[in-house]
Enzyme design. Sequence first.
Site, PDB file in Angstrom:
ATOM      1  CG  HIS A 153      -2.152   0.898   1.198  1.00  0.00           C
ATOM      2  ND1 HIS A 153      -2.896   1.095   2.273  1.00  0.00           N
ATOM      3  CD2 HIS A 153      -2.713   1.169   0.109  1.00  0.00           C
ATOM      4  CE1 HIS A 153      -3.841   2.033   1.964  1.00  0.00           C
ATOM      5  NE2 HIS A 153      -3.914   2.048   0.760  1.00  0.00           N
ATOM      6  CG  ASP A 157      -7.019   2.727   2.090  1.00  0.00           C
ATOM      7  OD1 ASP A 157      -6.832   3.653   1.277  1.00  0.00           O
ATOM      8  OD2 ASP A 157      -7.180   1.431   1.806  1.00  0.00           O
ATOM      9  CG  HIS A 232     -11.375   3.533   0.682  1.00  0.00           C
ATOM     10  ND1 HIS A 232     -11.721   2.735  -0.266  1.00  0.00           N
ATOM     11  CD2 HIS A 232      -9.940   3.797   0.854  1.00  0.00           C
ATOM     12  CE1 HIS A 232     -10.728   2.214  -0.959  1.00  0.00           C
ATOM     13  NE2 HIS A 232      -9.849   3.206  -0.552  1.00  0.00           N
ATOM     14  CG  HIS A 234      -5.260   5.778  -1.810  1.00  0.00           C
ATOM     15  ND1 HIS A 234      -4.377   4.691  -1.028  1.00  0.00           N
ATOM     16  CD2 HIS A 234      -4.438   6.532  -2.335  1.00  0.00           C
ATOM     17  CE1 HIS A 234      -3.466   4.551  -1.477  1.00  0.00           C
ATOM     18  NE2 HIS A 234      -3.283   5.798  -2.201  1.00  0.00           N
TER      19      HIS A 234
END
Length: 260
Positions: A153, A157, A232, A234
């Site tokens: 990642h 998030d 959500h 990011h």
Amino acid sequence: MAFTRATGKHRAPSRLTRRSANLAGVAALATTGVVGSFASPALAADADAPSAEDTGLTQIVTMDSLADEIAAQAAAQKKEAEEAAAKARARAKAAAEAKRRAEARAEAAREAEERAAREAERKRLNSFRLPVAGSYVTTGYRAGGALWSSGSHSGVDFRAASGSSVVAVGSGTVVEAGWGGAYGNNIVIRMNDGTYTQYGHLSSIGVFVGQQVTPGQQIGLSGSTGNSTGPHLHFEARTTAEYGSDIDPVAYLRSHGVAV
């Protein structure tokens, strides 16, 4: 021998003539030594001398006294007027000074208020905040998995229901606003400190390239566009605008005073 008198109207001798004659008689008596009882008639003759009223002396004295009194009154009135004018000038000067001081205090207060406002605005523009108010991180930085093409990642998030307000974390300029592939609808902002922040998977975008934004200004709404498994936000922090220059977003926000 017979004596004759000139024809014409006979006039009695004047007082001055009589007085002169009387004085001559007194002088003659004094020469012969006869003064005693004859002195009284000589002194009595002075009663015929011109009175003060006849000479006008009393009137002159009276007029001089009146003139002096008027002059004294005028001088006193002039002095009173000058003193009143001086007091009026002093009051006017004091009032002007009081006004000047009041204006100076008002100006100083206004300047202090302006300085305070500028300082508050400076602090606000230099402040940072969460991209979604009251939110928290659901997926951390460098988390591994098949969901990311790089294998980990590149950001974090934040929990955000669809349509939640997404704001700029700090002051900066929008350098990208549109479709970002796997990021879906995304925005990239060049921050005033030279770093970059990215906001991905938005349902809508509310800014344009080149726009100046400030901390807490809404830039879009959260969603689930692009490579996303659900609504959500990011969020990434980068050293450049390009993918791969990411840095730890949580550490970045904390370094700017944001509680994450």
